[in-house]
Design a protein around this motif. Sequence first.
Motif, PDB file in Angstrom:
ATOM      1  N   ASN A 600       1.152  -1.661   0.134  1.00 35.19           N
ATOM      2  CA  ASN A 600       0.136  -0.181   0.073  1.00 35.19           C
ATOM      3  C   ASN A 600       0.865   1.446   0.473  1.00 35.19           C
ATOM      4  O   ASN A 600       0.900   2.789  -0.800  1.00 35.19           O
ATOM      5  CB  ASN A 600      -0.850  -0.548   1.731  1.00 35.19           C
ATOM      6  N   THR A 603       2.682   1.563  -3.327  1.00 33.23           N
ATOM      7  CA  THR A 603       1.271   1.681  -4.620  1.00 33.23           C
ATOM      8  C   THR A 603       1.451   3.761  -3.866  1.00 33.23           C
ATOM      9  O   THR A 603       1.456   4.082  -5.652  1.00 33.23           O
ATOM     10  CB  THR A 603       0.366   0.931  -4.705  1.00 33.23           C
ATOM     11  N   ASN A 604       1.093   3.759  -3.168  1.00 38.91           N
ATOM     12  CA  ASN A 604       0.955   5.467  -3.092  1.00 38.91           C
ATOM     13  C   ASN A 604       1.791   6.480  -3.856  1.00 38.91           C
ATOM     14  O   ASN A 604       1.331   7.336  -4.147  1.00 38.91           O
ATOM     15  CB  ASN A 604       0.146   5.804  -1.979  1.00 38.91           C
ATOM     16  N   LYS A 607       1.755   6.155  -7.188  1.00 43.79           N
ATOM     17  CA  LYS A 607       0.578   6.984  -7.463  1.00 43.79           C
ATOM     18  C   LYS A 607       1.188   7.785  -8.112  1.00 43.79           C
ATOM     19  O   LYS A 607       0.362   9.151  -8.459  1.00 43.79           O
ATOM     20  CB  LYS A 607      -0.675   6.873  -7.134  1.00 43.79           C
ATOM     21  N   GLN A 651      -8.837  11.632   1.895  1.00 45.33           N
ATOM     22  CA  GLN A 651      -8.027  11.922   0.576  1.00 45.33           C
ATOM     23  C   GLN A 651      -7.699  13.392   1.084  1.00 45.33           C
ATOM     24  O   GLN A 651      -7.992  14.238   1.937  1.00 45.33           O
ATOM     25  CB  GLN A 651      -8.528  11.345  -0.418  1.00 45.33           C
ATOM     26  N   ASN A 657      -7.724  13.963  -6.261  1.00 44.22           N
ATOM     27  CA  ASN A 657      -9.316  12.017  -6.080  1.00 44.22           C
ATOM     28  C   ASN A 657      -8.754  12.331  -7.397  1.00 44.22           C
ATOM     29  O   ASN A 657      -8.645  11.477  -7.694  1.00 44.22           O
ATOM     30  CB  ASN A 657      -9.791  11.970  -5.193  1.00 44.22           C
ATOM     31  N   HIS A 660      -5.398  11.584  -9.334  1.00 47.53           N
ATOM     32  CA  HIS A 660      -4.754  10.276  -9.336  1.00 47.53           C
ATOM     33  C   HIS A 660      -5.710   8.825  -8.507  1.00 47.53           C
ATOM     34  O   HIS A 660      -5.236   7.810  -8.770  1.00 47.53           O
ATOM     35  CB  HIS A 660      -4.088  10.003  -7.841  1.00 47.53           C
ATOM     36  N   GLY A 662      -8.010   6.740  -6.674  1.00 46.45           N
ATOM     37  CA  GLY A 662      -8.182   6.085  -5.574  1.00 46.45           C
ATOM     38  C   GLY A 662      -9.655   6.448  -3.850  1.00 46.45           C
ATOM     39  O   GLY A 662     -10.363   7.091  -4.402  1.00 46.45           O
ATOM     40  N   GLY A 666      -6.014   2.746   1.379  1.00 48.44           N
ATOM     41  CA  GLY A 666      -5.336   2.046   1.993  1.00 48.44           C
ATOM     42  C   GLY A 666      -4.531   2.281   3.136  1.00 48.44           C
ATOM     43  O   GLY A 666      -3.659   1.308   3.537  1.00 48.44           O
ATOM     44  N   LEU A 667      -4.293   3.448   3.487  1.00 48.13           N
ATOM     45  CA  LEU A 667      -3.629   4.319   4.594  1.00 48.13           C
ATOM     46  C   LEU A 667      -4.006   3.747   5.589  1.00 48.13           C
ATOM     47  O   LEU A 667      -3.222   3.777   6.770  1.00 48.13           O
ATOM     48  CB  LEU A 667      -3.192   6.082   3.953  1.00 48.13           C
TER      49      LEU A 667
END
Length: 703
Positions: A600, A603-604, A607, A651, A657, A660, A662, A666-667
């Motif tokens: 995570n 990939t963040n 991104k 976010q 948002n 990108h 998502g 994830g976080l």
Amino acid sequence: MDTEILISLINNAALLLAIGVLYDVLFFNMEMNTRLKSIILGFFVGLIGIALMLNPWELAPGLFYDTRSILLSIVGLFFGPCPAIIGALIIISYRLYLGGIGAIVGVSVTIGSVLLGLSWRRYQDRLKQLFGIFDLYVLGILVHLFMLLCMLLLPWPYSLEVLSQITLPVMLIYPAGTVLLGRLLNNQLARKRTQEALKENEIKLQSFIDNVPVGMFRKNSKGRMILANPEMARIVGQETPEQAVNSLQDIGEQLYVDPDRRKELINILKTEEHIENFEYEALRADGKHIWLLVNAKISGDIKDDSFEIDGFALDITNRKKIESDLKQAEWKYRQAYYLTQGILESPKDVAIFALDMEYRYLAFNKNHRLMMEQIWDAKIEPGSHMLSYLNDPVDREKAKLNFDRALAGEAFTLVEEYGEKLHERRWYENAYSPLKDDEGIVIGLTLFLADITERKEAEKALIHARILAEESSRIKSEFIANMSHELRTPLNSVIGFSEIMLDGLTGELDPSQRNYIQNISKSGKHLLEIINDILDISKIESGNMDYNPEKINLREVIAEVATLTEPLAKKKSIDFRSGIGVESIELYADRIKIKQILYNLITNAVKFTDENGKICIDTRKFDGNISISVSDTGIGIPENEQKAIFEPFKQVNSSSNRIHGGTGLGLSIVKHYVQMHSGEIRVKSEPGKGSTFTFTIPVNHSA
């Protein structure tokens, strides 16, 4: 009666008395050891006896008479055995040396005189009561009757002739001589006793003056010190009375800090002739200021200023200091009292009171008085028994137990419910404390009561709301889990069949068809990731997320994640470095969740990092922990949003948002997984310069 015999005997008696007076002058006041003095006196008595024998009345060759018998009987009576025996031995020796017909008679008379004198000494008190003022005369008669009897030791009938000649003169002169010599010595001894008593009293008086803890003084009208005792010298700062007398020539100028006080004292003495408890500030010789209390009396002629002042002084410096400290303490007490009252009344919503060891009121503030009036309809006052106002026996017993705990020295806080059964009962947060005196002894207790009824009701409402929220969350999680299952089943079919079609198992696809099918597969996978994240969040929130720790090799885990994420980085020409700062370290952790955390974070980073950017993985071991950082050169995160990014569905901003994409989960999943390992995660970021996410977990951790 032969006049010659009488005159000779009188002369001999006079010689004895003269020698007695000489003894008084030369030896009686001699200061020496008592035993030595007795021995010397014995020799002196012997010499007196020899002197008497050198001036006798001689009746016949070898037969002479003198006053030795008077001397020895009186010495035995007044001075005891030692001088009497020594004197007698000397006299006997000399008499034997002279020899003659009367030697044996002389020795017998000598011995008999000593024995009668010593016997009279032993029973002196009884004999004095019996004979009164004639006791010495009776002694003289007995001694010389014995002397006459000793004449019978002379050859017969010569002894009768001797007795006929000496009896009358002896009995007339010798008893009288005994009385005269006895009175002389008695007066000497009485004078000696008086002198010794006076000397002893003088010593006692001087000792009293020297040791009394009061300064005693005499000074003249000009202010000059004449006499002073040691305490007075100490008071004025001198070592000896002589120094005090020599140094104080003008007391008004030298001793008085305010010379006018000296004038005031003199004026009072001239008017009243005495003064009592006069206080003034004095200056010692060493420059120290002290306070003195003086009592004095004037003597002499006041009119011509030739008087003297006798008195005593006390150093009352400590008393003055105590009085000053007492006044200051009283002032502080008053200030503290007013301050305490202000403190008691200052809290608007707090009731305060203090009780003694018998649960009686010592003090209370207005809030407590009003509370007692409103709840228990009680008119309280200091000294009243607090427990008597509590009508409910349960409340009364509970209060007593708590009071006893505080009176035993314990300080504690309780949340309690009190009130009348017929009225609304209320909740209080009660702080109990023991009340102690200056020596730390418990003398009572204090109690601070805060009405927290509204807070308790709010807490109940919050608890109810939390229960509802937890129930809602549980229902939501169950719904999400069910929905995820229902969505994943057809979605897996869509993804699976699209993969089959892309693999050409259903026939060849033209470019347009392949492009459509690829979009279907890509969108399906993305939707599956979202559903999986939502399902993970649901499990975390419901507490159903599994944690399966095992030994894992950190290098291998990072390498596996790097293999999965490197293709994503290469598509954007990102410089991806997965260097490890430690060699092949083993962790006790959940392998899948560690991989998910790294995946995570990486990939963040990919991104939000532009093309040709950099991503780096660093590790560091310290104090039994392992720290792993994922750094990038991406867009960065504003400081005011760095905490929010770890919350579900949060976010950075809406524009990012849209660019990108998502879900914002994830976080949040990363944070929960790190916490499951008893670790923590933090972010350091600056907009436009990139971000660094660092999580730290123990090397060995078990759930």
